[in-house]
Motif scaffolding. Structure first.
Motif, PDB file in Angstrom:
ATOM      1  N   VAL A 181     -13.381  -4.223   4.781  1.00 44.66           N
ATOM      2  CA  VAL A 181     -12.399  -5.375   5.082  1.00 44.66           C
ATOM      3  C   VAL A 181     -13.222  -6.756   5.242  1.00 44.66           C
ATOM      4  CG1 VAL A 181     -10.621  -6.401   6.492  1.00 44.66           C
ATOM      5  CG2 VAL A 181     -10.460  -4.051   5.876  1.00 44.66           C
TER       6      VAL A 181
ATOM      7  N   MET B 164     -11.648  -4.940   0.312  1.00 41.81           N
ATOM      8  CA  MET B 164      -9.993  -5.346   1.121  1.00 41.81           C
ATOM      9  C   MET B 164     -10.129  -6.578   1.711  1.00 41.81           C
ATOM     10  SD  MET B 164      -8.940  -1.618   2.602  1.00 41.81           S
ATOM     11  CE  MET B 164      -7.412  -2.303   3.124  1.00 41.81           C
ATOM     12  N   TRP B 165      -9.039  -7.249   1.832  1.00 42.30           N
ATOM     13  CA  TRP B 165      -8.526  -8.190   2.867  1.00 42.30           C
ATOM     14  C   TRP B 165      -7.301  -7.664   3.460  1.00 42.30           C
ATOM     15  CZ3 TRP B 165      -8.097 -13.753   0.408  1.00 42.30           C
ATOM     16  CH2 TRP B 165      -9.676 -14.112  -0.118  1.00 42.30           C
ATOM     17  N   LEU B 166      -7.027  -7.987   4.655  1.00 48.66           N
ATOM     18  CA  LEU B 166      -6.031  -7.550   5.484  1.00 48.66           C
ATOM     19  C   LEU B 166      -5.142  -8.873   5.575  1.00 48.66           C
ATOM     20  CD1 LEU B 166      -6.866  -5.032   8.429  1.00 48.66           C
ATOM     21  CD2 LEU B 166      -5.837  -4.422   6.057  1.00 48.66           C
TER      22      LEU B 166
ATOM     23  N   LEU C 163      -9.325   3.959   0.355  1.00 49.36           N
ATOM     24  CA  LEU C 163     -10.049   2.520  -0.053  1.00 49.36           C
ATOM     25  C   LEU C 163     -11.346   2.549   0.576  1.00 49.36           C
ATOM     26  CD1 LEU C 163      -7.134  -0.212  -0.174  1.00 49.36           C
ATOM     27  CD2 LEU C 163      -8.133   1.018  -2.229  1.00 49.36           C
TER      28      LEU C 163
ATOM     29  N   VAL D 170      -8.207  -5.557  -3.086  1.00 56.09           N
ATOM     30  CA  VAL D 170      -6.896  -5.054  -2.690  1.00 56.09           C
ATOM     31  C   VAL D 170      -6.823  -5.928  -1.434  1.00 56.09           C
ATOM     32  CG1 VAL D 170      -5.659  -3.376  -1.601  1.00 56.09           C
ATOM     33  CG2 VAL D 170      -7.094  -2.902  -3.584  1.00 56.09           C
TER      34      VAL D 170
ATOM     35  N   GLY E 260       0.789  -1.365   0.021  1.00 58.37           N
ATOM     36  CA  GLY E 260      -0.062   0.018   0.238  1.00 58.37           C
ATOM     37  C   GLY E 260       0.876   1.303   0.104  1.00 58.37           C
TER      38      GLY E 260
ATOM     39  N   LEU F  37      -4.288  -6.261   1.272  1.00 55.17           N
ATOM     40  CA  LEU F  37      -3.179  -5.415   1.823  1.00 55.17           C
ATOM     41  C   LEU F  37      -2.329  -5.984   2.926  1.00 55.17           C
ATOM     42  CD1 LEU F  37      -3.052  -1.770   1.912  1.00 55.17           C
ATOM     43  CD2 LEU F  37      -2.515  -2.658   4.052  1.00 55.17           C
TER      44      LEU F  37
ATOM     45  N   CYS G  19      -5.430   3.056   2.830  1.00 58.22           N
ATOM     46  CA  CYS G  19      -6.641   2.414   3.553  1.00 58.22           C
ATOM     47  C   CYS G  19      -7.866   3.212   3.736  1.00 58.22           C
ATOM     48  CB  CYS G  19      -6.167   1.907   4.893  1.00 58.22           C
ATOM     49  SG  CYS G  19      -4.713   0.194   4.606  1.00 58.22           S
TER      50      CYS G  19
ATOM     51  N   ARG H 135     -13.837   0.460  -1.698  1.00 61.85           N
ATOM     52  CA  ARG H 135     -13.261  -0.697  -2.476  1.00 61.85           C
ATOM     53  C   ARG H 135     -13.154  -2.032  -1.818  1.00 61.85           C
ATOM     54  NH1 ARG H 135     -14.604  -0.529  -6.902  1.00 61.85           N
ATOM     55  NH2 ARG H 135     -12.888  -2.120  -7.576  1.00 61.85           N
TER      56      ARG H 135
END
Length: 279
Positions: free
Chosen positions: A228, A198-200, A191, A161, A144, A163, A188, A196
């Motif tokens: 997320v 996301m996964w972490l 996003l 995304v 990121g 991240l 972050c 948008r």
């Protein structure tokens, strides 16, 4: 008469293959042009059949070049841009196209990983646009740091995304990676504003990242974003140690053991307690 060695294949059985100096013969002007236009990228390899780099079964392209020097990195050969194979944009698109029908049929997709893909941002966004036009799900695995290089419209070519969140605390982030995380947190937040998906990801390293307060802060921040979908706890391993040795790099985690099942379960519990779907 000496014969030239065969070219390194673009496909690899694993990203843990050691690959170096594959693009060193390219003139500096060509390298700079490639980065500016995205007409060419530098790739460690493509690998097929991944079930851990996004939803479903994935085709993964592994880029070279990374600005971080994570102490637990398992692919330090991808830190250097010209360790990768020079690949034209058209070659990369056709490599994905070979698998497009199958990826659509099994609801898998294409993931661009690294290294850090956004160090080759023009190549990345042009490749994502082409893959999305094939009807294939797109994902990026990124730290990121260079997220601001992508416009809002370019972000729309990335369906997910993933991240890699190294730390929330600025000092801890510098301890792990050698650099600050201000731009990452801002990315972050952006996003989240753009909604948008996301996964972490969080790498659990005993003695380095297994800090309950830090994990709780990462989890709280991730939950606050509202986009997320999943948090993944990645247990530290030593599969890349041989690369550090062969590259002559000082490896500070040589004596570090992988986390125990109990340590992994506790990390998962911390992330779930913040309201995230974690495993």
């Amino acid at each position: 008469m000496e014969s030239n060695p065969p070219p390194t294949p673009l496909e690899a059985s694993s990203p843990f293959e050691m690959r170096v100096s594959l693009g060193e013969g390219l003139p500096d002007t060509d390298v700079r042009s490639a980065l500016k236009t995205g007409d060419m990228g530098f790739l460690h390899s493509f690998t097929t059949g991944s079930a851990v780099d996004g939803p479903g079964i994935r085709l993964v392209a592994w880029t070279t070049a990374c600005m971080f020097r994570c102490k637990y990195c398992h692919n330090p050969d991808t830190w250097t841009l010209t360790n990768g194979i020079p690949v034209t944009l058209e070659q990369a698109i056709e490599e994905v196209r070979k698998y497009a029908n199958g990826l659509r049929a099994i609801r898998g997709g294409f993931t661009l990983s690294g290294g850090e893909p956004l160090m080759q941002d023009r190549f990345a966004v042009r490749l994502f646009a082409a893959v999305q036009d094939m009807g294939v799900h797109t994902a990026i695995e990124t730290n990121g740091y260079f997220g601001e290089r992508l416009s809002d419209d370019e972000l729309k070519t990335i369906d997910l995304v993933i991240l890699d969140m190294k730390a929330i605390d600025r000092d801890q982030h510098r301890r792990v990676t050698g650099m600050h995380n201000d731009d990452i947190l801002a990315f972050c937040d952006r996003l989240a504003r753009l909604k948008r998906p996301m996964w972490l990801r969080y790498v659990l390293v005993p003695g380095l990242t297994d800090i309950p307060e830090e994990m709780a802060a990462v989890a709280k921040f991730g939950a606050s974003l509202g986009v997320v979908q999943r948090a993944e706890i990645l247990p530290f391993h030593q599969l890349g140690q041989y690369k550090w040795d062969r590259l002559g790099l000082e490896y500070s985690l040589a004596d570090t053991k992988p986390p125990t099942d109990e340590q992994i379960a506790e990390a998962v519990r911390i992330f779930r307690a913040a309201g995230l779907a974690a495993d």
